[in-house]
Scaffold this motif. Structure first.
Motif, PDB file in Angstrom:
ATOM      1  N   TYR B 426       0.838  -1.199   0.000  1.00 26.26           N
ATOM      2  CA  TYR B 426       0.000   0.000   0.000  1.00 26.26           C
ATOM      3  C   TYR B 426       0.869   1.244   0.000  1.00 26.26           C
ATOM      4  CZ  TYR B 426       1.328  -0.351   4.863  1.00 26.26           C
ATOM      5  OH  TYR B 426       2.052  -0.463   6.027  1.00 26.26           O
ATOM      6  N   GLY B 427       0.234   2.400  -0.303  1.00 27.69           N
ATOM      7  CA  GLY B 427       0.963   3.673  -0.288  1.00 27.69           C
ATOM      8  C   GLY B 427       0.864   4.325   1.066  1.00 27.69           C
ATOM      9  N   GLY B 428       1.375   5.502   1.192  1.00 25.35           N
ATOM     10  CA  GLY B 428       1.272   6.198   2.475  1.00 25.35           C
ATOM     11  C   GLY B 428       2.612   6.280   3.175  1.00 25.35           C
ATOM     12  N   GLY B 429       2.625   6.964   4.335  1.00 21.97           N
ATOM     13  CA  GLY B 429       3.886   7.283   5.008  1.00 21.97           C
ATOM     14  C   GLY B 429       4.694   6.081   5.445  1.00 21.97           C
ATOM     15  N   TYR B 488      10.590   3.750  -0.411  1.00 23.95           N
ATOM     16  CA  TYR B 488      10.992   5.103  -0.750  1.00 23.95           C
ATOM     17  C   TYR B 488      12.010   5.201  -1.870  1.00 23.95           C
ATOM     18  CZ  TYR B 488       8.231   7.065   2.925  1.00 23.95           C
ATOM     19  OH  TYR B 488       7.167   7.457   3.684  1.00 23.95           O
ATOM     20  N   PRO B 491      11.214   5.553  -6.739  1.00 25.34           N
ATOM     21  CA  PRO B 491      11.432   6.561  -7.798  1.00 25.34           C
ATOM     22  C   PRO B 491      12.856   6.545  -8.318  1.00 25.34           C
ATOM     23  CG  PRO B 491      10.390   7.547  -5.879  1.00 25.34           C
ATOM     24  CD  PRO B 491      10.744   6.159  -5.491  1.00 25.34           C
ATOM     25  N   ASN B 492      13.812   6.119  -7.516  1.00 26.29           N
ATOM     26  CA  ASN B 492      15.194   6.105  -7.978  1.00 26.29           C
ATOM     27  C   ASN B 492      15.612   4.760  -8.523  1.00 26.29           C
ATOM     28  OD1 ASN B 492      15.623   8.733  -7.144  1.00 26.29           O
ATOM     29  ND2 ASN B 492      16.181   8.111  -5.078  1.00 26.29           N
ATOM     30  N   GLU B 545      22.327   4.172  -7.755  1.00 26.40           N
ATOM     31  CA  GLU B 545      20.907   3.870  -7.806  1.00 26.40           C
ATOM     32  C   GLU B 545      20.542   3.451  -9.212  1.00 26.40           C
ATOM     33  OE1 GLU B 545      19.679   7.665  -6.136  1.00 26.40           O
ATOM     34  OE2 GLU B 545      19.281   8.415  -8.141  1.00 26.40           O
ATOM     35  N   ALA B 560      23.216   4.191 -12.204  1.00 28.16           N
ATOM     36  CA  ALA B 560      23.652   5.576 -11.998  1.00 28.16           C
ATOM     37  C   ALA B 560      24.483   5.655 -10.735  1.00 28.16           C
ATOM     38  CB  ALA B 560      22.431   6.482 -11.886  1.00 28.16           C
ATOM     39  N   ARG B 881       4.188  13.979  20.079  1.00 31.02           N
ATOM     40  CA  ARG B 881       3.393  14.873  19.221  1.00 31.02           C
ATOM     41  C   ARG B 881       2.529  14.099  18.241  1.00 31.02           C
ATOM     42  NH1 ARG B 881       5.448  18.284  14.057  1.00 31.02           N
ATOM     43  NH2 ARG B 881       3.562  19.494  13.723  1.00 31.02           N
ATOM     44  N   TYR B 882       3.037  12.944  17.801  1.00 27.42           N
ATOM     45  CA  TYR B 882       2.301  12.192  16.784  1.00 27.42           C
ATOM     46  C   TYR B 882       1.417  11.111  17.390  1.00 27.42           C
ATOM     47  CZ  TYR B 882       5.830  14.389  13.887  1.00 27.42           C
ATOM     48  OH  TYR B 882       6.629  15.310  13.285  1.00 27.42           O
ATOM     49  N   PHE B 890      -2.785  13.629  13.995  1.00 30.05           N
ATOM     50  CA  PHE B 890      -1.849  12.637  13.450  1.00 30.05           C
ATOM     51  C   PHE B 890      -2.288  11.226  13.780  1.00 30.05           C
ATOM     52  CE2 PHE B 890       1.102  15.318  11.559  1.00 30.05           C
ATOM     53  CZ  PHE B 890       1.407  16.390  12.383  1.00 30.05           C
ATOM     54  N   TYR B 895      -1.059   8.166  11.038  1.00 31.89           N
ATOM     55  CA  TYR B 895      -0.302   7.379  11.994  1.00 31.89           C
ATOM     56  C   TYR B 895      -1.187   6.647  13.000  1.00 31.89           C
ATOM     57  CZ  TYR B 895       3.304  10.455  10.084  1.00 31.89           C
ATOM     58  OH  TYR B 895       4.122  11.154   9.248  1.00 31.89           O
ATOM     59  N   THR B 922      -4.058  19.291  14.812  1.00 30.10           N
ATOM     60  CA  THR B 922      -2.745  18.839  15.286  1.00 30.10           C
ATOM     61  C   THR B 922      -2.103  19.991  16.030  1.00 30.10           C
ATOM     62  OG1 THR B 922      -1.615  19.628  13.311  1.00 30.10           O
ATOM     63  CG2 THR B 922      -2.382  17.336  13.295  1.00 30.10           C
ATOM     64  N   PRO B 924       1.825  21.766  16.977  1.00 32.61           N
ATOM     65  CA  PRO B 924       3.242  21.690  16.628  1.00 32.61           C
ATOM     66  C   PRO B 924       3.984  21.036  17.793  1.00 32.61           C
ATOM     67  CG  PRO B 924       2.699  23.894  17.342  1.00 32.61           C
ATOM     68  CD  PRO B 924       1.412  23.121  17.345  1.00 32.61           C
TER      69      PRO B 924
END
Lengths: 457, 1010
Positions: B426-429, B488, B491-492, B545, B560, B881-882, B890, B895, B922, B924
């Motif tokens: 899946y996508g996402g953080g 991550y 793309p490279n 990469e 590369a 914080r998260y 968050f 998350y 949220t 800071p």
């Protein structure tokens, strides 16, 4: 007894021998410097100045300065964009919740200024190499010093928060005053303009390079500074210098979107170099504006929904907007997601707009309209007469996502409506406001009691 | 023929020896009349010695007029002249003070030690099942605090002896193996992945003892780098006699000692969001379920979840390697004859971490030989090789591709596996850790060779010359690969970085020892020593990469190339040492005087050399007439010491103003200024004062030591913050001072000791008070204190004292979280930026540490338990914080959040809760005292239950010893503050993090001797 004496003698001599062969004096303890060199005696040729100039430009490319922060900070606080908090970045800035621990560009700017001062302090006559080239490099250093001071004062200065303090002006490297205090905004402005004038005289067009500093970058920046501070005569003169040089031209509309993926275009006056082997990767502008494939990545800085309606049909600039899923995204500017593209710092179109505005403000509406229309026609937008609102709108459309909008809002005394991560309105800050001056970082305040913090932090 | 041979050999014997020699054979017995194997028999005043074999027999060639010294730990040392008639020697049960202690470059009897030295034997060092032996020191040495960076096998630890003396320079003690200082610390070149300790290549089974030197008198011999204490490791040597073999092995399983905070389930996350959204929009929604319906229809994350049938991802289960196995096998042999001894061992250890994708294995070997080349020359060589491999994880921060991040940040609304059983991409953080850990590589291969060679020459009576060469060679290869299909690097086209580094340290020492017996009751020992140490580091790295296919892990396949790098650095230390050790009046009075002059390449040529010294004295009261017949005191020693030592633990080349050339711009090399420079830079100096009383009472029933120390560190190597307008952030200067002081107690009670049943309890306790006494000042005379959003370094406070706004709790009427405006009391505010940062009391360094050991044995069965306590400090929760805010943006978004957000939130006036009214926004980073917890904790570190088969049972099997045992590590943990959900063992940064926690393990072990 004889035996003992002989033994003692032989032993002490063996010991002494061993001691001498493996003992150490201060010289034996000299460390090897393989990757670095001592500052004394390292700068002997004009080429060394070039090395340090590249070092200063490299510092300017960091993500804490032009690589991301300078632009993202100003876009997210303006009405062009907001932070959707996807990776938790820029929500603090977008919601105006910052304090002395919120980062900023202070350290990076002074890093660039320090290296610029190293170059300026060298006695060019004593270096081996081409004297004109040495003069060009020193002129370039003056330009960078001016650029960094301008970026500092427009971020940290109190001109829009109801005060007069600017930032410390630093003109020597490791000079006598290592704990300077803040000069006033007008003093900083004078220092910037003086540096840019010196830069213009010292540089020579034969050494122009868009990824480095060219001669006419100095008056180009001077026009930007003058517009910001409302010095419209100076703005007109400096913009005219750049336009009349004939070196640069507006890029045609058809090439507009593609020009951000190519380097050293006709409209570029100064751009910072990045490449496949030298980029900021996840810390780049591309990465903060867009999601990576598969929906991963940051993509926190998202355009406000309202910007789409600004562009009429046929305007070439509408091509910079796009959608990732259902999210409006800046697709066209800083397109490579890993930051392989160059970041334009000064584009010719901005100078044209500066010229138009200066002409208008100085009462020359006809010429202002001509300049304004030349850009509009090139972009496929309908032409409008030069009024302050039209010029501001054109600036917004042309320079969207490049970090200019915030300064335009500030110098026109606008109130700011700020938003949360769902593009929901959180409130309004009326002009002037202490939040319009960024807080000086805690590290500076702790080390240097001569620098005072901006009000309200 | 025979006679001729005999005659010639006799003549040769006489010719070779300067004086006439004789062979002495005999037997050593213990106080029960049983043979004592392994006792040491030394020709007094020389280094000529042997050990007794299994039957207590020994044979040694000595000068005719020599004196033999027979010693064994726990027994009084006996002396006998070589010209005696009978060599059946019975040793009397001794007391603690007659133990032989290894202190610095020498070893001394406990009664002659003037410094603060704690010694641990091999048994204590193998109690903890971890690859790095330094962790076994926890709870065993008063005044030593150790915290591990992570539970990942092979990870580094931070050791602090007697507090923290330096603010920016390193605080690690010096590590010495077999007399030569060696490198220690993290060998990985990554700051994001698991750290790997250089000590992980050393097998604890090969260590005979570890001595921890704490005060100036003992560390002054290492003078300039001994300010933070010295840890001496001595490897095992053989003993003459029949070769003895030993096999020890164990196998066990491990799990996390502490689970950590419980996170939300998918349904709970939905509930949390519904409530928070309702709270924010009570005019739009009529009820919480109404808000819930809106979410399911409009928020894509939840819409997809509903459409998929509300799957539930339990990321904690996914990333946990339940019952991770750990095993170790060690085979050793030791033996020798009259002229040589050897010890050899081969070991294998394999450990899987409690999180997927991480493991450690090591093959280690050791060969220690000593050989008498002739009766004057002795040669010894101790060499060890360790080849280790660590598969690490991204854990030093919340890296999205780290598996531990997935446990706490991973979205539970997702599906872990597709229908066909493959991981859901899946996508996402936070990407799917199952796929990432399987396909990515994060490996360190680390080889370490340490070889210590020495030659000693007996010049004449009492005078010995020695030379030593130590080489410590370390090779580290690291490979980090992120795959081409998912994550991550997609793309490279995938990314790979390979790096190779080697690091060599040479130590050369030459020394002269002279033992001068003034008469029977007074003796002086002189030593002069010269030492030179040099270290060279070479590094090479490359990354690329764009791989054409998955499953390619070498840079030849990278389309590369992205970057290349190579670098070299070195440092050198040179020193001269002179010391005198005086024992007088039959051991009643002892004095030590040491002077060391040392130079270090880290400082400018004018400031390279420093002088270090120490004075120590001891008074053995029990040898005085008035106590000689005492029934209460077996031994009573008063000792005191004072000395100056140094610390040079800063990065290289700080004294030089340098230009660095490793930047680039527009494809060309660029130059920039890297260090501000300081030509006056020199040592940090430490003045330590130590006073203590060592005692033994009631016939060995009680033994211990009680002492007080004070350490003043001055001319601290401090990275003084500079105004950022200079273009630099700091300059290293010698300025500032810190004081550490405290009390240390070590005590042991032999409650019951009899033939069948023994019971003893022992423990140690130490207090540490740490205070910054002076700091640098700016031109206006204001103190330049070093402040972060959590801590401050200021005069009159401990280093990095907690400095935060004070949370006033949740207002029971409004449900808003509030802070005190002045940080202490009175008016409160709901705006965080209005609250002042104030000192919260304490820092991350514990002020009280204690260890407890219990030993029981009955007819072969034995039970050992060891516990540890640390308290007086506070820890801060990282990442709140998260994960743990009532502004749940968050937690309900990309998350996760704590379950307590739902169960302990404010809902109506009158509620007294920990979390305020839920809102979907949220906040800071707002760091304040709500997340600062009392850090007090205690752990049952080890519990071992075993059985030693006795001799009679084993007769006929060919075995000399058989031991079976079961052991548990970290079985019980206690935390003072229940709101702190993470593992209480937090590193000295003071913040809980996502690193793997220490493990709880159960092992079954077997030791065979034959």
């Amino acid at each position: 007894m004889k035996k003992i004496n002989f033994k003692l003698f032989s032993v002490t001599s063996i010991f002494a021998l061993l001691l001498i062969t493996s003992a150490c004096a201060t010289e034996d303890l000299e460390p090897t410097l393989s990757q670095d060199k001592s500052v004394e005696g390292a700068i002997t040729k004009v080429d060394n100045l070039y090395g340090i100039l590249k070092g200063a430009l490299n510092r300017a490319t960091s993500s804490g300065y032009w690589g991301r922060e300078m632009i993202a900070l100003n876009e997210v606080r303006s009405d062009n964009a907001f932070s959707n908090g996807n990776s938790g970045r820029y929500t603090t800035q977008g919601e105006f919740n910052y304090n002395e621990n919120s980062g900023g560009i202070w350290d990076n700017c002074y890093g660039v200024i320090a290296l610029a001062n190293v170059i300026i302090q060298q006695d060019a006559a004593s270096l081996e190499g081409d004297a004109a080239l040495a003069s060009h490099y020193q002129g370039a250093a003056h330009f960078l010093r001016a650029l960094a001071h301008f970026d500092l004062v427009r971020t940290y200065g109190q001109q829009h928060s109801g005060g007069t303090l600017g930032v410390p002006i630093v003109t020597t490297f490791k000079g006598d005053d290592l704990f300077p205090s803040r000069s006033s905004v007008s003093e900083v402005k004078a220092a910037i303009m003086s540096d840019l004038a010196t830069a213009y005289t010292m540089m020579d067009t034969q050494y122009d390079d868009k990824e480095f500093i060219s001669k006419f970058a100095a008056p180009a920046l001077a026009s930007r500074v003058a517009i910001y501070f409302g010095e419209y005569q100076l703005a007109e003169q400096n913009a005219a210098l750049v336009i009349n040089s004939g070196i640069y031209s507006i890029i045609p509309g058809a090439d507009f979107v593609g020009s951000f993926a190519t380097k050293e275009n006709v409209n570029s006056i100064f751009e910072l170099a990045y490449s496949q082997t030298d980029n900021l990767g996840g810390n780049s502008l591309g990465y903060i504006y867009k999601f990576a494939p598969g929906g991963t990545g940051y993509g926190d800085v998202q355009p406000m929904a309202a910007v789409e309606a600004l562009y009429e049909t046929g305007d070439a600039r509408a091509g910079i907007l796009g959608y990732q899923g259902d999210k409006l995204t800046n697709m066209g500017k800083y397109p490579d997601i890993n930051g392989w593209d160059n970041v334009p710092v000064i584009r010719y179109e901005e100078i044209v707009l500066n010229y138009a505005e200066a002409l208008f403000r100085n009462g020359n509406t006809a010429n202002a309209t001509t300049q304004l229309n030349s850009l509009q026609t090139a972009r496929g937008a309908s032409t409008t007469p030069a009024t302050l609102d039209n010029i501001m709108l054109e600036r917004r459309k042309e320079l969207m996502f490049e970090g200019f909008r915030w300064d335009d809002l500030m110098r026109t005394g606008s109130d700011i409506i700020y938003h949360g991560t769902l593009e929901n309105v959180l409130g309004t800050l009326s002009y002037p406001n202490n939040k319009f001056a960024y807080p000086v970082p805690a590290a500076e305040l702790n080390a240097n009691s001569n620098v005072t913090q901006n009000d309200g932090y | 023929m025979k006679k001729l041979l005999l005659l010639t050999s006799a003549f040769m014997l006489i010719a070779f020896s300067g004086w006439s020699q004789k062979t002495v054979t005999g037997t050593v017995l213990d106080d029960g009349g049983l043979p004592l194997p392994g006792a040491t028999v030394i020709e007094k005043g020389t280094s000529n010695g042997v050990s007794t074999d299994f039957d207590g027999n020994f044979s040694i060639e000595v000068a005719e007029d020599a004196t033999l010294e027979i010693s064994f730990i726990g027994y009084t040392t006996a002396e006998i002249s070589a010209s005696a008639d009978d060599f059946n020697i019975t040793l009397a049960a001794g007391n603690e003070l007659e133990e032989v202690v290894i202190t610095g470059y020498t070893s001394q009897l406990r009664s002659e030690v003037t410094g603060a030295v704690t010694q641990l034997d091999s048994e204590a060092l193998t109690q903890l099942t971890v690859p790095t032996v330094d962790q076994a020191l926890q709870g065993q040495v008063a005044g030593l605090t150790i915290t591990t960076n992570s539970g990942t096998p092979g990870s580094t630890s931070q050791i602090r002896i007697r507090g923290i003396s330096s603010i920016t320079a390193g605080n690690e003690p010096l590590l010495v193996i077999d007399g030569a200082p060696v490198i220690n610390g993290n060998v990985s070149n990554s700051t994001s992945s698991s750290f790997m300790s250089a000590l992980s290549a050393i097998d604890a089974n090969n260590i005979a003892s570890i001595s921890v030197l704490k005060d100036a008198a003992s560390t002054a011999q290492y003078g300039a780098r001994g300010a933070n204490g010295v840890i001496l490791i001595t490897t095992k040597t053989g003993s003459s006699g029949e070769t003895k073999f030993n096999i020890s092995s164990y196998y066990g399983v491990q799990n996390d000692a502490i689970y950590g905070p419980k996170m939300l389930t998918a349904n709970q996350k939905f509930e949390l969001y519904s409530e928070a959204l309702y709270n924010d929009n009570t005019d739009t929604f009529s009820s919480i379920s109404d808000a819930g319906d809106y979410i399911l229809a409009n928020v894509s994350r939840y819409r997809n979840w509903e459409a998929d049938g509300r799957p539930e991802a339990n990321w904690a289960d996914v990333i946990t390697n339940q019952d991770a196995p750990i095993q170790e096998y060690n085979f050793s042999a030791s033996g020798g004859d009259d002229n040589s001894t050897f010890y050899a061992s081969l070991g294998y250890m394999k450990q899987e971490a409690t999180v997927i994708g991480s493991s450690f294995d090591r093959i280690s070997g050791q060969l220690n030989i000593t050989r008498k080349l002739n009766d004057k020359l002795t040669f010894s060589s101790n060499s060890s090789v360790g080849v280790t491999e660590q598969e690490g994880i991204l854990e030093q921060s919340a890296y999205f591709e780290g598996p531990r991040t997935a446990k706490f940040f991973g979205d539970p609304l997702l599906r872990v596996l597709n229908e066909d059983g493959t991981p859901n991409q899946y996508g996402g953080g936070v990407p799917n850790p199952l796929y990432i850990t399987r396909e990515n590589i994060n490996d360190i291969k680390f080889t370490r060779i340490v070889t210590n060679n020495s030659l000693t020459y007996d010049i004449m009576d009492g005078l010995t010359f020695g030379t030593r060469l130590n080489v410590d060679y370390v090779i580290r290869d690291r490979k980090y690969y992120t795959n081409t299909i998912y994550g991550y690097s997609v793309p490279n086209g995938g990314e790979l970085s390979d790096s190779h580094a080697n690091n060599v340290t040479y130590v050369i020492q030459n020394y002269l020892d002279y033992n001068w017996e003034l008469n029977d009751s007074h003796s002086l020992d002189f030593k002069i020593l010269q030492e030179y140490q040099t270290n060279r580091f070479n590094g090479l790295s490359a990354s690329g990469e764009s791989f054409p296919d998955a499953g390619l892990f070498y840079l030849d396949n990278a389309g590369a190339p992205v970057s290349v790098g190579s670098n070299y650095s070195d440092w050198h230390v040179g020193a001269y040492l002179a010391s005198v050790h005086y024992v007088g009046f039959d051991g009643k009075y002892v004095g030590d005087l040491t002077y060391r002059r040392e130079g270090n390449s880290r400082f400018g040529p004018d400031n390279r050399w420093g002088d270090f010294y120490s004075i120590g004295a001891a008074w053995n009261l029990h040898k005085e007439d008035f106590l000689a017949d005492s029934d209460i005191f077996d031994n009573l020693k008063l000792r005191a010491s004072y000395g100056k030592s140094g610390n040079a633990n800063i990065s290289l080349n700080q004294y030089q103003a340098l230009l660095a050339y490793d930047a680039d711009y527009a494809g060309q090399g660029a130059v920039y200024t890297s260090t501000f420079g300081n030509s006056d830079l020199s040592w940090e100096t430490n003045y330590s004062f130590d006073v203590a009383v060592d005692f033994g009472m009631l016939d060995g029933k009680i033994a211990g030591s009680l002492g007080y120390y004070q350490r003043d560190s001055e001319d601290l190597l401090l990275n003084v913050p500079l105004s950022l307008t200079t273009g630099f952030s700091s300059q290293t200067r010698n300025i500032g001072s810190v004081r550490n002081n405290g009390v240390e107690l070590e005590i042991n009670f032999n409650v019951i000791s009899s033939e069948d049943f023994n019971f003893s309890i022992g423990g140690n306790l130490a207090t540490t008070e740490n205070e910054v006494t002076t700091l640098a000042k700016d031109p206006n005379g204001d103190t330049i204190n070093i402040q972060t959003s959590r801590t401050i370094i200021d005069e009159g406070q401990p280093i990095r004292a907690w400095y935060l706004p004070t949370w006033a709790g949740v207002n029971p009427q409004t449900g808003a979280e509030e802070w005190y405006v002045n940080g202490v009391d009175g008016a409160t505010t709901t705006v965080f930026n209005e609250a002042e940062q104030v000192l919260q009391g304490g820092s991350a360094l514990p002020t009280l540490t204690a260890g407890l050991n219990i030993h029981l044995d009955y007819k072969g069965f034995y039970l050992d338990a060891n516990g540890f306590y640390a308290g007086g400090h506070k820890v801060y929760e990282g990442w709140h914080r998260y994960l743990n805010e009532s502004a749940v943006g968050f937690s309900v978004g990309p998350y996760q959040g704590y379950e307590t957000l739902l169960t302990d939130a404010w809902r109506q006036p009158g509620d007294v809760t920990r979390n305020g009214k839920l809102t979907a926004g949220t906040v800071p980073w707002q760091r304040h005292s709500k997340f600062l917890y009392d850090g007090d904790w205690a752990r049952l570190r080890t519990l071992t239950f075993g059985f030693d088969f006795d001799q009679s049972t084993l007769a006929g099997t060919g075995l000399d010893g058989l031991r079976l045992y079961v052991r548990g590590n970290n079985l019980l943990t206690w935390k003072k503050d229940d709101n702190q959900k993470w593992d209480p063992e937090v590193d000295l940064g003071g913040e809980t993090g996502l690193e793997t926690p220490p493990t709880q393990s159960f092992i079954v072990g077997l030791n065979l001797k034959f």
